[in-house]
Design a protein around this motif. Structure first.
Motif, PDB file in Angstrom:
ATOM      1  N   PRO A 165      19.127   2.200   7.674  1.00 14.38           N
ATOM      2  CA  PRO A 165      18.754   0.830   7.283  1.00 14.38           C
ATOM      3  C   PRO A 165      17.450   0.759   6.502  1.00 14.38           C
ATOM      4  CG  PRO A 165      18.434   1.171   9.646  1.00 14.38           C
ATOM      5  CD  PRO A 165      19.167   2.373   9.141  1.00 14.38           C
ATOM      6  N   SER A 166      16.628   1.806   6.619  1.00 13.45           N
ATOM      7  CA  SER A 166      15.350   1.734   5.900  1.00 13.45           C
ATOM      8  C   SER A 166      15.492   2.146   4.437  1.00 13.45           C
ATOM      9  CB  SER A 166      14.312   2.634   6.590  1.00 13.45           C
ATOM     10  OG  SER A 166      14.703   3.979   6.494  1.00 13.45           O
ATOM     11  N   VAL A 167      16.673   2.614   4.039  1.00 15.20           N
ATOM     12  CA  VAL A 167      16.862   3.005   2.632  1.00 15.20           C
ATOM     13  C   VAL A 167      16.752   1.775   1.735  1.00 15.20           C
ATOM     14  CG1 VAL A 167      18.569   3.794   0.964  1.00 15.20           C
ATOM     15  CG2 VAL A 167      18.262   5.031   3.092  1.00 15.20           C
ATOM     16  N   GLY A 168      15.896   1.888   0.720  1.00 11.53           N
ATOM     17  CA  GLY A 168      15.755   0.776  -0.224  1.00 11.53           C
ATOM     18  C   GLY A 168      15.069  -0.443   0.362  1.00 11.53           C
ATOM     19  N   LEU A 169      14.340  -0.255   1.475  1.00  9.60           N
ATOM     20  CA  LEU A 169      13.726  -1.396   2.148  1.00  9.60           C
ATOM     21  C   LEU A 169      12.660  -2.062   1.272  1.00  9.60           C
ATOM     22  CD1 LEU A 169      13.759  -2.942   4.815  1.00  9.60           C
ATOM     23  CD2 LEU A 169      11.977  -1.433   5.656  1.00  9.60           C
ATOM     24  N   VAL A 170      11.841  -1.248   0.609  1.00 11.57           N
ATOM     25  CA  VAL A 170      10.790  -1.810  -0.258  1.00 11.57           C
ATOM     26  C   VAL A 170      11.419  -2.695  -1.326  1.00 11.57           C
ATOM     27  CG1 VAL A 170       9.067  -1.225  -2.000  1.00 11.57           C
ATOM     28  CG2 VAL A 170       9.144   0.047   0.146  1.00 11.57           C
ATOM     29  N   ASP A 171      12.502  -2.208  -1.921  1.00 11.19           N
ATOM     30  CA  ASP A 171      13.166  -2.982  -2.972  1.00 11.19           C
ATOM     31  C   ASP A 171      13.751  -4.270  -2.403  1.00 11.19           C
ATOM     32  OD1 ASP A 171      14.113  -3.504  -5.514  1.00 11.19           O
ATOM     33  OD2 ASP A 171      16.000  -2.461  -5.203  1.00 11.19           O
ATOM     34  N   ARG A 172      14.386  -4.167  -1.220  1.00 14.71           N
ATOM     35  CA  ARG A 172      15.016  -5.352  -0.632  1.00 14.71           C
ATOM     36  C   ARG A 172      13.978  -6.415  -0.270  1.00 14.71           C
ATOM     37  NH1 ARG A 172      17.653  -1.758   2.557  1.00 14.71           N
ATOM     38  NH2 ARG A 172      17.076  -2.677   4.551  1.00 14.71           N
ATOM     39  N   LEU A 173      12.803  -5.988   0.155  1.00 10.30           N
ATOM     40  CA  LEU A 173      11.803  -6.969   0.583  1.00 10.30           C
ATOM     41  C   LEU A 173      10.931  -7.427  -0.586  1.00 10.30           C
ATOM     42  CD1 LEU A 173      10.640  -5.483   4.008  1.00 10.30           C
ATOM     43  CD2 LEU A 173      12.511  -7.041   3.540  1.00 10.30           C
ATOM     44  N   ASP A 185       0.848  -1.195   0.000  1.00  8.53           N
ATOM     45  CA  ASP A 185       0.000   0.000   0.000  1.00  8.53           C
ATOM     46  C   ASP A 185       0.881   1.241   0.000  1.00  8.53           C
ATOM     47  OD1 ASP A 185      -2.219   1.551   0.010  1.00  8.53           O
ATOM     48  OD2 ASP A 185      -3.148   0.635   1.764  1.00  8.53           O
ATOM     49  N   HIS A 186       0.331   2.329  -0.543  1.00  2.61           N
ATOM     50  CA  HIS A 186       1.076   3.592  -0.660  1.00  2.61           C
ATOM     51  C   HIS A 186       2.364   3.326  -1.441  1.00  2.61           C
ATOM     52  CE1 HIS A 186       0.248   7.590   0.721  1.00  2.61           C
ATOM     53  NE2 HIS A 186       1.506   7.815   0.971  1.00  2.61           N
ATOM     54  N   ALA A 187       2.196   2.624  -2.569  1.00  2.00           N
ATOM     55  CA  ALA A 187       3.346   2.023  -3.254  1.00  2.00           C
ATOM     56  C   ALA A 187       4.274   3.030  -3.922  1.00  2.00           C
ATOM     57  CB  ALA A 187       2.842   1.019  -4.299  1.00  2.00           C
ATOM     58  N   HIS A 188       3.879   4.297  -3.983  1.00  2.00           N
ATOM     59  CA  HIS A 188       4.784   5.270  -4.606  1.00  2.00           C
ATOM     60  C   HIS A 188       5.852   5.733  -3.625  1.00  2.00           C
ATOM     61  CE1 HIS A 188       1.628   7.508  -2.539  1.00  2.00           C
ATOM     62  NE2 HIS A 188       2.522   8.442  -2.348  1.00  2.00           N
ATOM     63  N   TRP A 189       5.750   5.299  -2.358  1.00  2.00           N
ATOM     64  CA  TRP A 189       6.696   5.734  -1.342  1.00  2.00           C
ATOM     65  C   TRP A 189       7.915   4.811  -1.320  1.00  2.00           C
ATOM     66  CZ3 TRP A 189       8.365   3.062   3.038  1.00  2.00           C
ATOM     67  CH2 TRP A 189       9.156   3.800   3.915  1.00  2.00           C
ATOM     68  N   ASP A 190       9.107   5.397  -1.185  1.00  2.00           N
ATOM     69  CA  ASP A 190      10.374   4.658  -1.069  1.00  2.00           C
ATOM     70  C   ASP A 190      10.594   3.689  -2.228  1.00  2.00           C
ATOM     71  OD1 ASP A 190      12.797   3.682  -0.175  1.00  2.00           O
ATOM     72  OD2 ASP A 190      11.902   2.160   1.087  1.00  2.00           O
ATOM     73  N   LEU A 191      10.918   4.274  -3.378  1.00  2.00           N
ATOM     74  CA  LEU A 191      11.237   3.430  -4.539  1.00  2.00           C
ATOM     75  C   LEU A 191      12.748   3.354  -4.750  1.00  2.00           C
ATOM     76  CD1 LEU A 191       8.447   4.676  -6.951  1.00  2.00           C
ATOM     77  CD2 LEU A 191       8.461   2.652  -5.530  1.00  2.00           C
ATOM     78  N   VAL A 192      13.507   3.577  -3.654  1.00  2.00           N
ATOM     79  CA  VAL A 192      14.964   3.610  -3.783  1.00  2.00           C
ATOM     80  C   VAL A 192      15.506   2.206  -3.973  1.00  2.00           C
ATOM     81  CG1 VAL A 192      17.092   4.334  -2.650  1.00  2.00           C
ATOM     82  CG2 VAL A 192      15.011   5.622  -2.297  1.00  2.00           C
ATOM     83  N   SER A 193      16.476   2.112  -4.842  1.00  2.00           N
ATOM     84  CA  SER A 193      17.064   0.815  -5.165  1.00  2.00           C
ATOM     85  C   SER A 193      17.829   0.247  -3.977  1.00  2.00           C
ATOM     86  CB  SER A 193      18.004   0.999  -6.356  1.00  2.00           C
ATOM     87  OG  SER A 193      18.818  -0.129  -6.495  1.00  2.00           O
ATOM     88  N   SER A 194      17.790  -1.069  -3.847  1.00  2.00           N
ATOM     89  CA  SER A 194      18.488  -1.705  -2.725  1.00  2.00           C
ATOM     90  C   SER A 194      19.993  -1.646  -2.904  1.00  2.00           C
ATOM     91  CB  SER A 194      18.043  -3.167  -2.605  1.00  2.00           C
ATOM     92  OG  SER A 194      18.319  -3.845  -3.808  1.00  2.00           O
ATOM     93  N   THR A 195      20.464  -1.414  -4.132  1.00  2.00           N
ATOM     94  CA  THR A 195      21.920  -1.340  -4.327  1.00  2.00           C
ATOM     95  C   THR A 195      22.500  -0.170  -3.536  1.00  2.00           C
ATOM     96  OG1 THR A 195      21.557  -0.030  -6.304  1.00  2.00           O
ATOM     97  CG2 THR A 195      21.915  -2.372  -6.612  1.00  2.00           C
ATOM     98  N   VAL A 196      21.679   0.838  -3.313  1.00  2.00           N
ATOM     99  CA  VAL A 196      22.131   1.969  -2.500  1.00  2.00           C
ATOM    100  C   VAL A 196      22.454   1.477  -1.103  1.00  2.00           C
ATOM    101  CG1 VAL A 196      21.421   4.155  -1.505  1.00  2.00           C
ATOM    102  CG2 VAL A 196      20.772   3.582  -3.823  1.00  2.00           C
ATOM    103  N   HIS A 197      21.554   0.651  -0.567  1.00  2.00           N
ATOM    104  CA  HIS A 197      21.778   0.134   0.790  1.00  2.00           C
ATOM    105  C   HIS A 197      22.978  -0.794   0.800  1.00  2.00           C
ATOM    106  CE1 HIS A 197      21.159  -2.704   4.156  1.00  2.00           C
ATOM    107  NE2 HIS A 197      20.782  -1.618   4.788  1.00  2.00           N
ATOM    108  N   ASP A 198      23.088  -1.636  -0.228  1.00  2.00           N
ATOM    109  CA  ASP A 198      24.209  -2.582  -0.274  1.00  2.00           C
ATOM    110  C   ASP A 198      25.533  -1.836  -0.327  1.00  2.00           C
ATOM    111  OD1 ASP A 198      22.263  -4.448  -0.360  1.00  2.00           O
ATOM    112  OD2 ASP A 198      22.384  -4.788  -2.516  1.00  2.00           O
TER     113      ASP A 198
END
Length: 1817
Positions: free
Chosen positions: A664-672, A644-657
């Motif tokens: 730690p929440s950066v790229g969380l949507v992508d990682r999960l 839900d609210h899917a336009h929020w946090d579309l940051v790539s997980s490679t940033v976190h890697d």
């Protein structure tokens, strides 16, 4: 330069470094060039020497690989590499020490990386396919905050280990880069290198030298995406920060903001802190030079881009027409370029569209190009009309000359009115140099602030608050009040009024509450929490979601196997907002979805609900892992992962890697959600839900456009598709309210607030505008609260709008017996500022003793809701809550609470607001909102459902006036004021928009006093803009008074007719204004009537309405549900939202859709107002690409189908419209459907004609006997009566045993009701069911052909021919045999010709397989036929053949690739089921002969070959057995039970019967839930068998199916078999369930006219006609017409037989259905056949159908007929008809007339059948 400079900078060196840094900043493509002075004062020698390495950067556009990015007119300077030292290695890919640097070679080797260094990949021009590894100090790369790298270089060679390279030039030589231009790190250092899971070094993300995103990508928006200038290919427009005045100095003049345009940009030196340089304009020019590929088809001349001169001239035109309060938008400029280019090439485009391209391009168009010499003159001419807002400077030699001139003019104050300075240098012969400086203070501030990322914005504001920069602002506010500091005034007021305020102001509300509690009389009925229910829209969307899921399952890609799931589970992922989390829990709890899905029992706890909602915060990963584990452990559960609210946090997980030290929440949507486990799990469907899907609709999206579900429109062609009692009021409706004809706009801006902000912005140039706006607004609220509390002089220090809000907030609770009030939403995105606003307003409220009048709530995403005890008690009382621990956890629970909700956080996270929301104050939303997603997200806060009892458009747009007596006095005055203001606004307005002037200005005396006093006694800061701001106010939708009518009860309401001149009413459309209507919800609408009036009787109705209106107080809650909130916007945003393009599309819609995407090209068409949501999606999919920080960046789908994830859906709909309810409802109906998929509708009908059954004598047989005794069975009489309920409408078959009365036959159905009315029962599929093509499971994958050893298409076509004497020709059939089934057949060696189908032996006792081959004839049921017998056979080996028509072969083969097919000859394409049965039987007998011959050679006796086949309908779904429990031997007492068994069990039981080869036909009962004791008492019957028969092809060799038949062919065949003296046995203990299948089968035959345009329906009476007549011929087989006609109209031929069951029709050698009202007697003409004794019968008719030579005259003379009995002879043609009459000597006993001849209504080529009828003499 050595150590002598460590820690200091000499002047000359400083200037040189400064030159380098400024030029590099100007030349770089980064979005946010930062001032570098803080980086210049470095202490270490290495850092200083590194600075020296930052050689001058030439003006070069950096492209991805450093190729092709040079501006065409600026060739790179030739560069000469230093010659390498003698003897060193010069091999490409190796360093000068000879060590390998190539990534492929050293990826697995350990590399020593010093602290602070990163491994990066360098590109060498000579090795384009390789990356060279090097270690670089990360300070010289883009840093974690997305700022530019330090200039210069520091790096180490990872090959030889040499360290301390301080110059990239030197380093590139050491690496043997062999470049031809000046080596630059930006050009050659391309990728970060990262270790993968195996520890190998691999290519990571691009290094973003362009600055187009944060390197750490901590936010989803790019660091430098300009908000006002939505980034296209790169960055934002430049803008200066005006310098801050130092102590004791006059404010310095802000410097210009050079905008790199065309050509070379000079060095700047001096105090450059206030200059921000951006290459956005340069990028825009470059983009516009690259013509879109779409135009390439038009030929070479058309591809010529716009000239630089024309670009610049168009830019000047654009800037000239901008108003003083407007800011340039790159989208606008790009569209201007595109239109200009199209117009200039229109001729060529048209020419190339009409004619094929010619090798020689035509001459260019007639429009003469602008030359560089003309440019300055034309630009000056264009600027001459703009009152000096655009100033042109022409220079002769270089831009430096013009920039110097511009700075001189600035310092001299000559550019005070100038917003833009355009500097043109046209000295170069090849091209021009140009730049644009933004000198307008307002524009410069907006543009520079828009370059900040959200993180930088918060950081900047925080530092201003922490460092005390804002103190000067506070001090200034203190000087505004004539009575001195506001705080002193507040303290004084507090002391003076402490006693009386508490008693007077609060007593009323307290006593009201008390009286409510005790007496219970004054109860407010407006407060009703709505019960949870699903609205029609939500149900429609849920069903659309379900149909999309089904279509995924139905596709041939096998991506979703719905048939394998037994239940549904889900997880809802939401942003980390505590309120949204609690709100979602509430929705899940009250929807009942957990009970519906069987996930919870009756007693749910909140903790159990919490496991289904996941807040995407630091703890999310643990919960998500358990979800994944759960999905892995339950393969038969379908898990729906809802994002839900899917336009929020579309940051790539490679940033976190890459940067694990970051949040730690950066790229969380992508990682999960994009992890491998989710993507590959076959039982997880991902549903993205959002109101703003644009960032998920790019060229690289994972979501197929076919998997998008858009919220449906409520109207289609004027029809209300989903009638509801509430109507949604969203962005388009808010915009519509601002148009002319709508009296009160719901979108407004506050011109006096804007004027104050502008004035303070000039006074405090160093403060961020968000800080100024917040402090001004808080000051306005403070003054308004003081004014309402009695300090009337403070009205002058607030705006009319703020005063209206505050007055209604404080007064609304007084109008309600319970104290219900309204909510004011104050949106403060920046959390530190929100805290400041909260503290200040709470302080002022306390000093004014208003703590119990309204609450102030600080809404923070990370925390819950805190409210005071007094208000908590009120909420509990209103909501009847007993729980002492209860606290509101969602904003919805604040319903009716008078409060200011200070809503902070950079983005709303989907929080819903209560109906009591009355004002949405968005005056503080920051400039980053000018991206479509951000803007619509903020405006979505006000989205609302209004009661549709009286639609808004049809209501009187009139607000209630406050009860102050002084109000009416000002009305006339206001209207006069209004006219002048209106005209001013029309003159000033750059965008002329007609508005309903009757409401543009304040109409209460309070507001007009405030405004007049503001005009008269304004402070110096306000004085200057007062004129324009008042003019603006006329255009702004002002409230007509601070009276809060909308949610305040009991305002005395006055008839609108009494307000001002009649012209006010006349301006509204007829029937609207005067109508007394329920008030809608905002500041000033007059009449409120307790009963909604739908009349439009005009102003005459008004006086009568008056007394009604004045009767009783009304709670603001009553009006709340009828009127959406009023929204206040910043002027800039208001203009953006309300202005439209040519098509009527709001300008806001054409903004960049999201911070995380970029436009793919400047040359794109405009969005159109007429576009549907689907078309908008396709538009964004074509024209946007994700930024490198976007999670879809690496997904290069680019429209390829295989790039989409198959189990991913996107649901989009407007904010607050009910998407949560819709997807929860979807889960419920999905669960119901899965349960439904495990159920099936089977026919459940009692056997017919039970009372006519032969009474059999089974006294010698025990009930428990498993098989019939052959000798006893032979003695049983054959039961001619049909008992199968599907033949309820068929003719009864008489035998001499029965005496039938007409009333014995039951009531008949109408012919057309036969299918509709048949009774069915819903049954759960057992594990032994037969399935259609939709079923897929692990066990039967191999059976269905999905086996790794066999490809789907691996099957072969085999011809098989045999002769059949009756047809007089050879029959050629074709078998399609999959490779996996070839072992069932015998092929010739060599040659591979099909010889026979293998048959087992009668003596085989194996339980591993089924002996009898099964044949299933089928038509029209390739999807729905139940051909998957794997589970029915319990996995046992069996031979199953589908018998299909030739024209259906391909489609059946596609759906059933692993099934053997028997393809009928093409002559049978239009034949009925009789033909299939006929060929199956004849083929099987022929095969039996072949197998006997083949196995005889092996020594096997012919009679030992298994002679049985199974002929099964394609709708047999399950099989049952009756278990009988006998009380004792031969006892009458017994009980029975029925259970489901496998077909294997039944077949092996029957195949094991003793003496089985003596039976010709074996069958079983059709299942019925009403099984009686007769079936149990009689385990076996000698009677008709249907649907699923086991046929002995050996015994029935001489009995054929009639290949012409369409209906009743099984009854016909049963009678033939019995008359041949053979045994038919029905096992009554076994039953077959038949599934109701609504398609295919006999229903696939449609009888239509051969004349295609005939509109008439064909009825059965038209199926026959007289020969040679002009009857309409029909397109249907003659046999079908005959059978259908006889079924419905045989009484025309046999009138005596109608309902005359004692005198049946004699039917010779055939059974034809003559309808239920006529009985027939079947006799066989064959010698030695078994027939009933007919001597007792007088027949009422004779039917001779295609009779053969066995029927003779003597045979017919045995039978006796009634006088007047009728005869019907049917033959193939007229000739045979006559021959038959003669041969059978019919004329002896029958009388014929010429007119008694008929034929089926077929054309001659369709071979009609002919009839002759006659009467018995």
């Amino acid at each position: 330069m050595g150590n002598s400079y460590a820690g200091q900078l000499k002047t000359t060196r400083f200037e040189e470094v400064l030159h380098n840094s400024i030029e590099a900043s100007l030349r770089s493509n980064s979005l946010v060039p930062r001032p570098v002075f803080s980086q210049l004062y470095l202490e270490a020698e290495q850092q200083l020497s590194a600075l020296e390495g930052g050689s001058r950067v030439e003006n070069e556009e950096e492209e991805e690989e450093g190729e092709g990015g040079l501006e065409q007119n600026c060739p790179p300077n030739p560069y000469q590499m230093q010659p390498p030292p003698e003897g060193c290695c010069t091999t490409d890919g190796f360093c000068q020490a000879g060590k390998d640097l190539r990534l492929v070679s050293i990826s697995s080797e350990p590399i020593d990386v010093p602290a602070g260094f990163l491994l990066v990949g360098a590109k060498s021009p000579s090795l384009p396919d390789h990356l060279l590894v090097c270690a670089v100090d990360k300070r010289f790369l883009p840093d974690d905050d997305g700022h530019n790298a330090l200039l210069g270089f520091s790096g180490n060679c990872v090959g030889c280990g040499k360290k301390g390279f301080c110059y990239f030039t030197e380093f590139s030589s050491h690496m043997n880069l062999k470049v031809t231009t000046q080596p630059k790190k930006q050009k050659h250092l391309k990728y970060y290198l990262i270790r993968n899971a195996q520890g190998a070094l691999t290519k990571g993300p691009l290094i973003c030298w362009k600055g187009s995103e944060l390197r750490s990508r901590q936010a989803s928006a790019s660091a430098c995406s300009s908000s006002l200038f939505p980034p296209l290919e790169s960055s934002g427009l430049p803008a200066p920060f005006p310098s801050e005045p130092g102590p004791g100095t006059t404010p310095s003049i802000p410097l210009g903001a050079p905008q790199a345009g065309h050509g070379h940009f000079p060095y700047l030196c001096g105090n450059l802190n206030d200059v921000v340089v951006s290459p956005l304009l340069y990028t825009c020019y470059q983009n516009s030079q690259s013509i879109s590929r779409a135009y390439g088809q038009y030929g070479a001349s058309t591809i010529q881009p716009i000239s630089e001169e024309m670009q610049l001239l168009l830019t000047v035109y654009y800037l000239v027409q901008l108003a003083a309060d407007q800011v340039p938008l790159m989208e606008d400029l790009e569209q201007i370029f595109l239109r200009s280019w199209r117009e200039s090439h229109l001729t060529e485009i048209r020419q190339y569209q009409q004619a094929p391209p010619q090798p020689v391009p035509p001459a260019p168009g007639a429009v003469a190009p602008v030359t560089s010499a003309q440019l300055p003159w034309l630009a000056g001419l264009a600027a001459s009309s703009c009152n000096d807002s655009v100033h042109i400077i022409e220079c002769t030699y270089s831009l430096a000359e013009g920039l110097s001139e511009m700075f001189r003019l600035l310092i001299e104050g000559k550019l005070a009115k100038t917003n833009y300075v355009v500097i043109i240098c046209a000295c170069r012969s090849a091209a021009i140099d140009s730049c644009i400086a933004v000198t307008g203070k307002y524009q410069a501030r907006i543009l520079s602030e828009s370059l900040l990322s959200p993180a930088e914005y918060q950081k900047e504001v925080n530092s201003e608050l922490v460092t005390g920069k804002v103190d000067s602002l506070g001090a200034f506010f203190s000087t505004l009040c004539p009575e001195g500091d506001i705080d002193i005034l507040l303290d004084k007021f507090h002391q003076e009024n402490q006693g009386q305020i508490s008693s007077s102001l609060t007593a009323s509300s307290i006593t009201k509450s008390a009286s409510l509690d005790v007496g219970g009389t004054r109860v407010c009925t407006s407060y009703q929490l709505e019960p949870h229910h699903i609205r029609p829209f939500q149900l429609a969307v849920a069903q659309k979601l379900l149909s999309h899921v089904c279509s995924i399952a139905d596709s041939s890609t096998q991506n979703l196997d719905l048939g394998s799931f037994e239940k549904v589970d889900f997880l809802i992922c939401i942003p980390p907002s505590e309120v949204t989390y609690q709100q979602t829990l509430f929705h899940v709890w009250h929807s009942g979805v957990l009970l519906e899905l069987g996930l919870q029992k009756e007693h749910m706890t909140k903790q159990r609900v919490e496991q289904y909602v996941l807040k995407l915060d630091a703890e999310a990963q643990t919960k998500f892992k358990s979800f994944l584990q759960n999905s892995f452990q339950n393969p038969h559960t379908l898990f729906v992962l809802i994002h839900d609210h899917a336009h929020w946090d579309l940051v790539s997980s490679t940033v976190h890697d890459l940067y694990s030290q970051s949040d730690p929440s950066v790229g969380l949507v992508d990682r999960l959600l994009n992890c491998k486990e989710v993507k590959e799990a076959p039982n997880i469907v991902v549903l993205h839900v959002t109101s703003f899907p644009y960032a998920l609709q790019t060229q690289h999206t994972l979501i197929s456009p076919y998997n998008e579900i858009h919220w449906p429109a409520s109207y289609s062609n004027g029809v209300d598709l989903y009638p509801e009692n509430k109507k949604y009021f969203g962005l388009s409706e808010f915009i519509e309210s601002t148009l002319s004809g709508h009296s009160l706009p719901l979108l407004r801006y506050d011109s006096s607030f804007e004027a104050m902000v502008t004035a303070l912005g000039k006074r405090f140039p160093r403060l961020h505008s968000a800080v100024i706006r917040t402090f001004v607004l808080v000051q306005h609220y403070t003054a308004a609260m003081m004014a309402v509390s009695g300090l009337s002089q403070m009205k002058n220090y607030t705006s009319v709008e703020t005063l209206e809000i505050t007055q209604n907030l404080i007064n609304s609770p007084k109008q309600c017996p319970c104290g219900h009030g309204l909510m004011v939403l104050l949106r403060v995105p920046c959390s530190p500022l929100a805290a400041v606003a909260y503290e200040r307003l709470a302080h002022v409220r306390a000093r004014l003793a208003l703590e119990e009048h309204f609450e102030i709530i600080l809404g923070n995403p990370s925390s819950g809701i805190t409210i005071g005890k007094h208000f908590l008690k009120q909420l509990k009382m209103w909501q009847k809550i007993e729980d002492a621990e209860w606290r509101p956890q969602t904003y919805l629970e604040l319903e009716g609470l008078p409060c200011i909700l200070i809503f902070s956080g950079m983005d709303p996270h989907g929080e819903s607001l209560p109906r009591s929301l009355r004002y949405c104050d968005l005056r503080l939303i920051n400039s980053s909102c000018l991206v479509r997603t951000a803007l619509e997200q903020e405006l979505g806060l006000a989205a609302y459902f209004v009661s549709s009892e009286a639609p808004l458009e049809k209501r009187a747009r009139s607000e209630a006036l406050e009860s102050d007596a002084e109000k009416l006095s000002s009305t006339d005055n206001e209207d006069e004021e209004l006219v002048t203001e209106g005209s001013t606004s029309e003159k000033r307005s750059p965008v002329k928009r007609k508005r309903s002037h009757s409401h543009d200005s304040a109409s209460s005396s309070l507001s007009s006093k405030a405004s007049s006093s503001a005009r008269c006694g304004e402070s110096p800061a306000q004085a200057q803009p007062a004129g324009p701001s008042r003019g603006d106010r006329a255009r702004s939708p002002q409230p007509c008074g601070p009276a809060e009518e909308g949610r305040a009860l009991g305002d005395r309401q006055w008839p609108r007719a009494g307000r001002g001149p009649p012209s006010v009413i006349s301006r509204c459309s007829p029937g609207l204004a005067p109508q007394p209507e329920p008030g809608l919800k905002t500041g000033q609408w007059s009449i409120q009537v307790s009963v909604p009036s739908s009349s439009s009787s005009g102003s005459s109705a008004m006086p009568a309405a008056g007394p009604l209106v004045l009767q009783a107080a009304q709670c603001s809650m009553t009006k709340a549900c009828r009127r959406p909130p009023v929204v206040f916007l910043p002027k800039l945003v208001y203009d953006m939202v309300t202005s439209t393009d040519g098509s009527g599309l709001p300008k806001a819609a054409s903004l960049l859709p999201s911070h995380s995407v970029m436009w793919a090209s400047s040359f794109r068409p405009l969005l159109s107002k007429t576009m549907t949501s689907t078309e908008q999606s396709l538009y964004y999919r074509q024209w946007t690409v994700p930024r490198p920080s976007h999670m879809d960046y690496g997904s290069r789908a680019e429209g390829r189908v295989d790039g989409f994830h198959p189990r991913r859906l996107l649901l989009s709909g407007p904010p607050q419209i009910g998407k949560t309810g819709a997807y929860l409802q979807f889960l419920s109906i999905l669960s119901r459907m899965l349960i439904r998929l495990t159920e099936v509708d089977v026919y459940d009908e009692e056997e017919i004609n039970i009372n006519l059954r032969e009474e059999s004598d089974w006294h010698d047989l025990q009930l428990s006997d498993p098989w019939p005794d052959l000798e006893l069975f032979k003695k049983l009489p054959f039961d001619y009566i049909i008992h199968d309920p599907k033949y309820e409408d068929a003719s009864l078959i008489c035998s001499h045993h029965q005496s039938i009365k007409s009333e014995d036959r039951g009531t008949r159905r109408k012919p057309e009701d036969v299918y509709v009315r048949r009774q069915t029962a819903r049954m759960r599929l057992s594990k032994y069911a037969a399935y259609n093509t939709y079923h897929h499971c692990e066990q039967c994958h191999q059976y269905m052909g999905f086996h790794p050893r066999y490809q789907l298409y691996e099957s072969t076509l085999h011809a098989f021919a045999f002769s059949y004497s009756m047809l007089g020709e050879e029959i050629q059939l074709h078998f399609i045999i999959p490779k996996s089934k070839e072992h069932h057949f015998v092929f010739s060696q060599p040659g591979g010709q099909l010889e026979s189908m293998r048959l087992p032996l009668v003596t085989d006792k194996s339980h591993e397989y089924i002996k009898s081959p099964t044949f299933t004839p089928t038509t029209g049921r390739h999807e729905h036929g139940l051909f998957n017998l794997y589970h029915a056979m319990d996995g046992a080996s069996h031979l199953h053949v589908l018998v299909v028509k030739e024209y259906e072969m391909a489609i059946y083969k596609k759906y059933w690739p692993n099934h053997i097919m028997l393809v009928l000859p093409s002559i049978f394409n239009s034949a009925g089921v009789g033909a299939a049965h006929f060929l199956i039987k004849e083929l099987s007998y022929h095969n039996l002969e072949l197998e006997r011959n083949r196995q005889e050679e092996l020594g096997i006796k012919p009679q030992d070959i298994w002679p049985f086949i199974v002929i099964s309908d394609d709708s047999c779904v399950m099989w049952n057995v009756l278990d009988v429990d006998c009380g004792g031997e031969r006892s009458r007492e017994f009980s029975w039970s029925e259970r489901n068994v496998s077909l294997k069990h039944i077949m092996q039981h029957i195949e094991a019967s003793p003496n089985i080869t003596h039976y010709a036909l074996i069958g079983m009962r059709k299942w019925s839930s009403k099984t009686g004791s007769r079936e149990v008492r009689e385990p076996f019957s000698r009677c008709h068998v249907h649907d699923f028969i086991i046929l002995n092809v050996d015994l029935t060799q001489n009995v054929q199916y009639n290949q012409n038949r369409f209906m009743c062919d099984d009854v016909d065949f049963n009678l033939r078999v019995h008359s041949a003296g053979l045994l038919l046995c029905r096992f009554n203990r076994f039953s077959v369930m038949k599934k109701q299948i609504a398609v295919g089968g006999h229903r696939s035959f449609h009888i239509t006219s051969k004349v295609s345009d005939s509109p008439m329906a064909i009825v059965p009476a038209q199926y026959i006609c007289a020969p040679d007549s002009k009857h309409t011929f029909l397109a249907a087989p003659a046999q079908l017409l005959l059978e259908k006609f006889l079924q419905h109209h045989s009484h025309r031929f046999f009138p005596l037989s109608l309902k005359n069951h004692g005198h049946p029709v004699l039917s010779v050698d055939c059974y034809l259905n003559l309808g239920s009202q006529i009985s027939v007697c079947y006799v066989s003409s064959r010698p030695h056949s078994l027939n009933i004794t007919c001597s007792d019968f007088l027949f009422s008719g004779l039917l001779l159908y295609l009779c053969d030579s066995f029927v003779g005259a003597a045979f017919l003379k045995k039978f006796h007929f009634l006088k007047g009995a009728t005869l019907c002879v049917i033959c193939q043609d007229r000739n045979s008809l006559r021959q038959t009459v003669v041969r059978l000597e019919l004329e002896d006993e029958w009388q014929f007339r010429l007119r008694d001849e008929f034929q089926t209504a077929n054309a001659k080529e369709d071979r009609p059948l002919f009839f002759l009828t006659g009467r018995h003499i």
